[in-house]
Design a protein around this motif. Structure first.
Motif, PDB file in Angstrom:
ATOM      1  N   MET A  37       0.842  -1.196   0.000  1.00 56.21           N
ATOM      2  CA  MET A  37       0.000   0.000   0.000  1.00 56.21           C
ATOM      3  C   MET A  37       0.874   1.243   0.000  1.00 56.21           C
ATOM      4  O   MET A  37       1.820   1.339   0.794  1.00 56.21           O
ATOM      5  N   GLY A  38       0.585   2.179  -0.885  1.00 54.43           N
ATOM      6  CA  GLY A  38       1.380   3.395  -0.992  1.00 54.43           C
ATOM      7  C   GLY A  38       1.303   4.261   0.253  1.00 54.43           C
ATOM      8  O   GLY A  38       0.335   4.189   1.020  1.00 54.43           O
ATOM      9  N   PRO A  39       2.299   5.112   0.473  1.00 53.16           N
ATOM     10  CA  PRO A  39       2.365   5.904   1.705  1.00 53.16           C
ATOM     11  C   PRO A  39       1.239   6.917   1.858  1.00 53.16           C
ATOM     12  O   PRO A  39       0.734   7.122   2.963  1.00 53.16           O
ATOM     13  N   LEU A  40       0.835   7.572   0.764  1.00 53.78           N
ATOM     14  CA  LEU A  40      -0.225   8.578   0.881  1.00 53.78           C
ATOM     15  C   LEU A  40      -1.573   7.936   1.207  1.00 53.78           C
ATOM     16  O   LEU A  40      -2.345   8.467   2.011  1.00 53.78           O
ATOM     17  N   ALA A  43      -1.502   6.944   4.898  1.00 55.65           N
ATOM     18  CA  ALA A  43      -1.716   8.086   5.793  1.00 55.65           C
ATOM     19  C   ALA A  43      -3.137   8.610   5.693  1.00 55.65           C
ATOM     20  O   ALA A  43      -3.761   8.942   6.716  1.00 55.65           O
ATOM     21  N   GLY A  44      -3.669   8.685   4.468  1.00 53.75           N
ATOM     22  CA  GLY A  44      -4.993   9.252   4.287  1.00 53.75           C
ATOM     23  C   GLY A  44      -6.107   8.358   4.804  1.00 53.75           C
ATOM     24  O   GLY A  44      -6.986   8.803   5.560  1.00 53.75           O
ATOM     25  N   LEU A  45      -6.067   7.081   4.431  1.00 56.86           N
ATOM     26  CA  LEU A  45      -7.148   6.180   4.826  1.00 56.86           C
ATOM     27  C   LEU A  45      -7.138   5.894   6.323  1.00 56.86           C
ATOM     28  O   LEU A  45      -8.198   5.755   6.942  1.00 56.86           O
ATOM     29  N   ARG A  46      -5.973   5.796   6.909  1.00 55.95           N
ATOM     30  CA  ARG A  46      -5.950   5.528   8.350  1.00 55.95           C
ATOM     31  C   ARG A  46      -6.550   6.713   9.112  1.00 55.95           C
ATOM     32  O   ARG A  46      -7.228   6.534  10.131  1.00 55.95           O
ATOM     33  N   TYR A 195     -10.526  17.352  14.246  1.00 58.85           N
ATOM     34  CA  TYR A 195      -9.996  18.330  13.299  1.00 58.85           C
ATOM     35  C   TYR A 195      -8.759  17.776  12.585  1.00 58.85           C
ATOM     36  O   TYR A 195      -8.646  17.851  11.348  1.00 58.85           O
ATOM     37  N   GLN A 196      -7.804  17.224  13.373  1.00 57.98           N
ATOM     38  CA  GLN A 196      -6.551  16.738  12.795  1.00 57.98           C
ATOM     39  C   GLN A 196      -6.804  15.624  11.790  1.00 57.98           C
ATOM     40  O   GLN A 196      -6.307  15.654  10.658  1.00 57.98           O
ATOM     41  N   LEU A 197      -7.585  14.633  12.232  1.00 57.13           N
ATOM     42  CA  LEU A 197      -7.781  13.447  11.405  1.00 57.13           C
ATOM     43  C   LEU A 197      -8.650  13.731  10.187  1.00 57.13           C
ATOM     44  O   LEU A 197      -8.342  13.283   9.075  1.00 57.13           O
ATOM     45  N   GLY A 198      -9.751  14.457  10.386  1.00 51.24           N
ATOM     46  CA  GLY A 198     -10.659  14.708   9.276  1.00 51.24           C
ATOM     47  C   GLY A 198     -10.017  15.500   8.161  1.00 51.24           C
ATOM     48  O   GLY A 198     -10.095  15.134   6.976  1.00 51.24           O
ATOM     49  N   ILE A 199      -9.333  16.593   8.521  1.00 49.04           N
ATOM     50  CA  ILE A 199      -8.718  17.451   7.505  1.00 49.04           C
ATOM     51  C   ILE A 199      -7.546  16.751   6.836  1.00 49.04           C
ATOM     52  O   ILE A 199      -7.403  16.761   5.606  1.00 49.04           O
ATOM     53  N   SER A 200      -6.683  16.103   7.637  1.00 47.88           N
ATOM     54  CA  SER A 200      -5.521  15.428   7.056  1.00 47.88           C
ATOM     55  C   SER A 200      -5.944  14.223   6.226  1.00 47.88           C
ATOM     56  O   SER A 200      -5.373  13.959   5.157  1.00 47.88           O
ATOM     57  N   GLY A 201      -6.945  13.462   6.706  1.00 43.72           N
ATOM     58  CA  GLY A 201      -7.387  12.292   5.956  1.00 43.72           C
ATOM     59  C   GLY A 201      -7.934  12.666   4.593  1.00 43.72           C
ATOM     60  O   GLY A 201      -7.616  12.022   3.581  1.00 43.72           O
ATOM     61  N   LEU A 202      -8.748  13.714   4.554  1.00 39.70           N
ATOM     62  CA  LEU A 202      -9.302  14.163   3.278  1.00 39.70           C
ATOM     63  C   LEU A 202      -8.209  14.687   2.362  1.00 39.70           C
ATOM     64  O   LEU A 202      -8.137  14.333   1.175  1.00 39.70           O
ATOM     65  N   GLY A 203      -7.320  15.522   2.905  1.00 43.53           N
ATOM     66  CA  GLY A 203      -6.266  16.114   2.091  1.00 43.53           C
ATOM     67  C   GLY A 203      -5.288  15.089   1.551  1.00 43.53           C
ATOM     68  O   GLY A 203      -4.908  15.126   0.364  1.00 43.53           O
ATOM     69  N   LEU A 204      -4.857  14.137   2.389  1.00 47.15           N
ATOM     70  CA  LEU A 204      -3.886  13.131   1.953  1.00 47.15           C
ATOM     71  C   LEU A 204      -4.504  12.151   0.958  1.00 47.15           C
ATOM     72  O   LEU A 204      -3.830  11.702   0.021  1.00 47.15           O
ATOM     73  N   SER A 205      -5.778  11.816   1.140  1.00 49.92           N
ATOM     74  CA  SER A 205      -6.439  10.927   0.185  1.00 49.92           C
ATOM     75  C   SER A 205      -6.589  11.597  -1.180  1.00 49.92           C
ATOM     76  O   SER A 205      -6.386  10.959  -2.230  1.00 49.92           O
ATOM     77  N   LEU A 206      -6.945  12.888  -1.173  1.00 45.98           N
ATOM     78  CA  LEU A 206      -7.020  13.626  -2.432  1.00 45.98           C
ATOM     79  C   LEU A 206      -5.648  13.717  -3.096  1.00 45.98           C
ATOM     80  O   LEU A 206      -5.531  13.627  -4.328  1.00 45.98           O
ATOM     81  N   ALA A 208      -3.273  11.468  -2.829  1.00 45.19           N
ATOM     82  CA  ALA A 208      -2.997  10.148  -3.401  1.00 45.19           C
ATOM     83  C   ALA A 208      -3.688   9.984  -4.754  1.00 45.19           C
ATOM     84  O   ALA A 208      -3.115   9.433  -5.704  1.00 45.19           O
ATOM     85  N   LEU A 209      -4.927  10.482  -4.846  1.00 43.65           N
ATOM     86  CA  LEU A 209      -5.636  10.430  -6.124  1.00 43.65           C
ATOM     87  C   LEU A 209      -4.956  11.313  -7.163  1.00 43.65           C
ATOM     88  O   LEU A 209      -4.839  10.936  -8.343  1.00 43.65           O
ATOM     89  N   TRP A 210      -4.509  12.473  -6.737  1.00 43.73           N
ATOM     90  CA  TRP A 210      -3.901  13.441  -7.664  1.00 43.73           C
ATOM     91  C   TRP A 210      -2.609  12.902  -8.270  1.00 43.73           C
ATOM     92  O   TRP A 210      -2.351  13.073  -9.463  1.00 43.73           O
ATOM     93  N   VAL A 211      -1.790  12.232  -7.451  1.00 44.77           N
ATOM     94  CA  VAL A 211      -0.515  11.714  -7.969  1.00 44.77           C
ATOM     95  C   VAL A 211      -0.679  10.336  -8.605  1.00 44.77           C
ATOM     96  O   VAL A 211       0.281   9.782  -9.153  1.00 44.77           O
ATOM     97  N   GLY A 212      -1.887   9.782  -8.537  1.00 45.95           N
ATOM     98  CA  GLY A 212      -2.132   8.491  -9.172  1.00 45.95           C
ATOM     99  C   GLY A 212      -1.615   7.299  -8.409  1.00 45.95           C
ATOM    100  O   GLY A 212      -1.326   6.250  -8.999  1.00 45.95           O
ATOM    101  N   GLU A 213      -1.511   7.427  -7.100  1.00 45.17           N
ATOM    102  CA  GLU A 213      -1.033   6.304  -6.292  1.00 45.17           C
ATOM    103  C   GLU A 213      -2.115   5.226  -6.253  1.00 45.17           C
ATOM    104  O   GLU A 213      -3.259   5.501  -5.897  1.00 45.17           O
ATOM    105  N   PRO A 214      -1.801   3.983  -6.621  1.00 43.68           N
ATOM    106  CA  PRO A 214      -2.838   2.944  -6.694  1.00 43.68           C
ATOM    107  C   PRO A 214      -3.254   2.447  -5.311  1.00 43.68           C
ATOM    108  O   PRO A 214      -2.456   2.410  -4.373  1.00 43.68           O
TER     109      PRO A 214
END
Length: 307
Positions: A37-40, A43-46, A195-206, A208-214
């Protein structure tokens, strides 16, 4: 306002040791899961899974999370800093070694020590405590110093990874300062963590999608176990403890204690991955303990009156 302690009592020390052990083990878990599983996405899904757990926990305990209390601005800032910190760490690890990265990340206690006096004069460190902080960081840097002499020729962009490590330390320290210097200092630990988890989870998942991480092609039992540890034990339980402690104990002393985390990571690597523990590590652990003890030792009356 929550009651604040002027020093770390036995309960705080035990909780901090638990957090540091969990965070040290987390480094092993992240490294082990990289092959599946890729790093982004890690971090995002967890963070997103932990967000749901925090919301359910708060509902079960009857803790209101969405009432207006003036914490939105501080929460958005802390959440953004939290997410950017993890982005810097994971991206930086593509260009520099883990040994170098971990040393730079743990410059964070110095950021907190320098910034906290502007927020709370009572948390200004005395010279003896500053010496302890320097000793503790020196112990960590010495334990990892071999990482500064390897793979330099094969990593032409190592300077970029190192710079991102320093930036991650600034962001981590900035997150702690944002919490203590805003309305989040009086908000519940659950709301602060949300606040920490919701904002970071959304941002890191986006991201991962932006860079095309599978995404993982298959959720094996091994990957599921590693992800469960990261999402439930670390991102939910240990971070909840951490933000609760920030509200009740001196941030500078808490931050100094986190210097134990990378050394616990080395111990975890030796236990779980069969890595060798050198005499240098043993001496570094003793120096780290001495430095943290100096930082957290109660000041004598004359010294305490100056703080």
């Amino acid at each position: 306002m929550p009651s604040r302690h002027t020093h770390l009592d036995r309960r705080a020390i035990i909780l901090l040791l638990i957090c540091c052990v969990m965070w040290g083990l987390n480094q092993v878990a992240v490294k082990a899961a990289m092959s599946e599983m890729g790093p982004l996405w890690q971090a995002g899904l967890r963070s997103l899974v932990a967000t749901v757990l925090v919301a359910l926990w708060a509902k079960w305990r009857g803790i209101a999370l969405f009432q207006r209390d003036g914490s939105l601005r501080g929460g958005l800032l802390a959440g953004a800093l939290f997410g950017l910190e993890f982005a810097c760490i994971f991206i930086g690890l593509q260009y520099t070694s883990a040994s170098r990265m971990v040393v730079f990340i743990y410059l964070s206690p110095f950021v907190v020590a320098l910034g906290m006096p502007f927020i709370s004069a009572s948390e200004r460190l005395a010279p003896r405590q500053i010496a302890g902080l320097v000793l503790a960081f020196a112990a960590v840097a010495w334990a990892f110093s071999e990482g500064f002499h390897s793979h330099e020729e094969s990593r032409p962009l190592q300077w970029l990874g190192d710079s991102l490590g320093v930036l991650a330390a600034l962001l981590w320290g900035g997150t702690t300062l944002a919490i203590r210097g805003s309305r989040l200092s009086s908000a519940s630990a659950e709301k602060t963590l949300l606040y920490q988890l919701g904002i970071s989870g959304l941002g890191l998942s986006l991201a991962a999608l932006w860079v095309g991480e599978p995404l993982p092609a298959e959720w094996t039992l091994r990957l599921s176990g590693l992800f469960f540890f990261q999402a439930v034990i670390v991102s939910f339980a240990s971070y909840l403890l951490w933000f609760w402690m920030i509200r009740h104990y001196p941030a500078t002393r808490l931050a100094s204690f986190t210097l134990a985390t990378p050394l616990f990571g080395l111990l975890a690597g030796a236990w779980l991955l069969g890595e060798t523990i050198s005499p240098r590590l043993g001496l570094a652990l003793l120096a780290l303990a001495a430095g943290v003890a100096l930082v957290n030792r109660r000041a004598p009356p004359a010294e305490a009156s100056q703080n």
